[in-house]
Design an enzyme around this catalytic site. Structure first.
Site, mmCIF file in Angstrom:
data_model
loop_
_atom_site.group_PDB
_atom_site.id
_atom_site.type_symbol
_atom_site.label_atom_id
_atom_site.label_comp_id
_atom_site.label_asym_id
_atom_site.label_seq_id
_atom_site.Cartn_x
_atom_site.Cartn_y
_atom_site.Cartn_z
ATOM 1 N N ASP A 30 11.014 -8.403 16.334
ATOM 2 C CA ASP A 30 10.950 -9.423 15.276
ATOM 3 C C ASP A 30 10.786 -10.832 15.836
ATOM 4 O OD1 ASP A 30 11.538 -7.333 13.429
ATOM 5 O OD2 ASP A 30 13.658 -7.549 13.930
ATOM 6 N N LYS B 79 5.648 -11.515 16.701
ATOM 7 C CA LYS B 79 4.457 -11.049 17.427
ATOM 8 C C LYS B 79 3.242 -10.983 16.506
ATOM 9 C CE LYS B 79 6.579 -7.278 18.599
ATOM 10 N NZ LYS B 79 7.891 -7.639 18.066
ATOM 11 N N GLY C 156 7.470 -3.865 11.573
ATOM 12 C CA GLY C 156 6.909 -4.597 10.434
ATOM 13 C C GLY C 156 6.489 -5.963 10.900
ATOM 14 N N HIS C 157 5.196 -6.144 11.107
ATOM 15 C CA HIS C 157 4.724 -7.465 11.522
ATOM 16 C C HIS C 157 4.300 -8.228 10.286
ATOM 17 C CE1 HIS C 157 4.861 -6.087 15.573
ATOM 18 N NE2 HIS C 157 3.983 -5.136 15.342
ATOM 19 N N GLN D 75 8.434 -3.665 18.206
ATOM 20 C CA GLN D 75 9.820 -3.851 18.676
ATOM 21 C C GLN D 75 9.834 -4.831 19.868
ATOM 22 O OE1 GLN D 75 8.995 -0.154 18.449
ATOM 23 N NE2 GLN D 75 9.451 -0.298 16.307
HETATM 24 P P1 GDP Z 1 7.197 -9.331 14.503
HETATM 25 O O1 GDP Z 1 7.567 -7.963 14.112
HETATM 26 O O2 GDP Z 1 7.539 -9.641 15.936
HETATM 27 O O3 GDP Z 1 5.797 -9.703 14.141
HETATM 28 O O4 GDP Z 1 8.135 -10.303 13.679
HETATM 29 P P2 GDP Z 1 8.256 -10.501 12.119
HETATM 30 O O5 GDP Z 1 7.143 -9.957 11.370
HETATM 31 O O6 GDP Z 1 9.630 -10.173 11.723
HETATM 32 O O7 GDP Z 1 7.995 -12.068 12.115
HETATM 33 C C1 GDP Z 1 8.822 -13.012 11.974
HETATM 34 C C2 GDP Z 1 8.724 -13.761 10.661
HETATM 35 O O8 GDP Z 1 8.747 -15.135 10.977
HETATM 36 C C3 GDP Z 1 7.509 -13.598 9.789
HETATM 37 O O9 GDP Z 1 7.890 -13.723 8.451
HETATM 38 C C4 GDP Z 1 6.596 -14.755 10.193
HETATM 39 O O10 GDP Z 1 5.745 -15.199 9.158
HETATM 40 C C5 GDP Z 1 7.605 -15.806 10.496
HETATM 41 N N1 GDP Z 1 7.229 -16.712 11.567
HETATM 42 C C6 GDP Z 1 6.493 -16.436 12.674
HETATM 43 N N2 GDP Z 1 6.438 -17.539 13.462
HETATM 44 C C7 GDP Z 1 7.180 -18.496 12.846
HETATM 45 C C8 GDP Z 1 7.545 -19.843 13.183
HETATM 46 O O11 GDP Z 1 7.182 -20.376 14.224
HETATM 47 N N3 GDP Z 1 8.347 -20.501 12.305
HETATM 48 C C9 GDP Z 1 8.800 -19.942 11.150
HETATM 49 N N4 GDP Z 1 9.590 -20.670 10.361
HETATM 50 N N5 GDP Z 1 8.474 -18.687 10.794
HETATM 51 C C10 GDP Z 1 7.678 -17.978 11.641
#
Ligand code: GDP
Length: 423
Positions: free
Chosen positions: A13, A16, A40-41, A222
């Protein structure tokens, strides 16, 4: 970039999805190398949030080929639904999705037994989608792969054998009693027909693309601390989430990879059970959770929140051989008076010099805190490194010095445009 791996440097999370979406602009192929529909991205497109589970995050860029490598486990019905949701949003996907014939299938009996195992003692806190049990069958050499659907008779008999074994192991799982190999195949019929034209040889396709000078992005799900071998075992995922899993999970040699980028948040979160040394007390965590919207993209579960864990990040830098770091969600810390970091650990009053292997060793570790002054100003509109508040820059520069990995860019918001490039 010819072949770049993007890997989570924490417990997943890290954001990515947004980073792969940004890097995909310069790639020809984006491929997922492990995990299943528990990942879940979230990616923002035209102000709307799209949640991708198995489809690579490059899918939002027209014309990019999106491959699902042999290291992934696939629930065909769920994947079909995911693709159809993307098509409903107007994305043109024809000819763009390819699924390795060697992916292992998540079958109804995997879901049934995982749900039951997670109700008992020793629950890992999985998403209950059958992923761990599909990987278990793979390692036990009784798993069924996409290519096995080409021989329905053989598939049915193998599924029957698996069911007989599971019934003995899980006599209390009622749904197993009436399930049969033929019924499993019937349930898969429509999605199997849908997947047939998408089946391909991901390994050969990527090797050919690289030989032709095309650019490939390998996307992890992950994060390193959830890697089956190197994470906080047993509270880990069932696959190789770290960078070494990338060539393995798409079928290319390790030397074909020329760059590894680690993604880390400016703080830390974790879902599921298991040790989390830099976890905050709930009052502080609640504030960070709201500011960072830290709820699971797949499950909606509130994430456990903590400060950045530098010991874990240093470990991730080593295990993945990181060439660069991308720090996300810096903006989430904008309002904090003080920013804490677990600069290291101690156990029984003594400094821990190497990241402990496994959950039990980690449980005895206490963080050694370092406190930075907060910058207390909004960073969401910043686009140049030199325009970041000096306190934010000191924080970031300290991280890269300690990890010995340069920070290549910083994300300051969910939108594509919210990026501070170092260049
Ligand atoms: P992943 O599985 O690693 O892709 O992570 P997630 O999908 O859980 O992503 C993290 C969440 O944070 C998503 O809702 C993104 O839109 C949001 N997000 C990503 N980068 C940033 C950031 O720099 N700032 C903020 N406020 N939100 C972000």
């Amino acid at each position: 970039m010819p072949c770049t791996v993007v890997v989570g440097a924490q417990w997943g999370d890290e954001g990515k999805g947004k980073i792969v979406d940004a890097l995909a602009a310069g790639a020809d192929i984006v491929a997922r190398y492990q995990g299943g529909p528990n990942a879940g991205h979230s990616v923002i497109r035209d102000g709307r949030t799209l949640v991708l589970h198995v489809v690579p995050s490059g899918v939002l860029h027209p014309g990019k080929r999106c491959l699902i490598g042999n290291g992934v486990v696939v629930d065909l019905a769920a994947l079909r639904e995911e693709v159809s949701r993307l098509e409903d949003l107007g994305l043109e996907l024809g000819g763009r999705i390819g699924i390795s014939r060697a992916v292992h299938l998540i079958l109804p009996y995997h879901r049934a037994v995982e749900a039951s195992a997670e109700r008992g003692p020793g629950a890992i806190g999985t998403t209950g989608r059958g992923i761990g049990f599909a990987y278990r069958d793979k390692a036990a050499r009784v798993g069924l792969r996409l290519s096995d659907l080409e021989d329905p008779e053989w598939f049915t008999a193998a599924a029957d054998r698996n069911l007989a074994r599971l019934r003995r192991e899980f006599p209390d799982v009622e749904s197993l009693r009436t399930m049969s190999g033929a019924a499993v195949l019937r349930e898969l019929e429509a999605s199997a027909a849908w997947a047939k034209p998408l089946a391909c040889d991901v390994s050969a396709e990527i090797a050919e693309a690289l030989a032709a000078g095309r650019r490939v992005l390998l996307e992890g799900a992950q994060g390193t601390m959830l890697d089956l071998d190197h994470g906080t075992y047993p509270f880990v995922t069932s696959s190789a989430a770290s960078a070494a899993g990338a060539p393995l999970g798409v079928g290319i040699g390790p030397r074909a990879v020329d760059r590894v980028i680690g993604v880390t948040k400016a703080y830390c979160t974790r879902v599921g059970n298991g040790p989390f040394p830099s976890e905050m007390p709930e009052t502080e965590a609640a504030r960070l959770r709201e500011a960072g919207e830290e709820y699971g993209a797949t499950t909606g579960r509130p994430r456990r929140c903590g400060w950045l864990d530098l010991e874990a990040l240093r470990f991730a830098a080593r295990v993945n051989g990181l060439d660069a770091l991308i720090v996300t969600k810096l903006d989430v810390l904008d309002d904090f008076d003080e920013i804490k970091v677990a600069a290291g650990y101690e156990r029984d009053g003594r400094a821990v010099t190497e990241f402990p292997s496994g959950a039990r060793a980690l449980e005895g570790c206490r963080p050694v805190w370092k406190t930075f002054q907060g910058w207390k100003s909004p960073t969401g509109a910043v686009r140049r490194w030199c325009d970041l508040p000096p306190a934010a820059r000191s924080y970031l520069e300290w991280i890269e010095r300690e990890c010995r990995v340069p920070i290549e860019s910083v994300s300051v918001g969910a939108g594509r445009e919210c990026a501070v490039s170092r260049k």
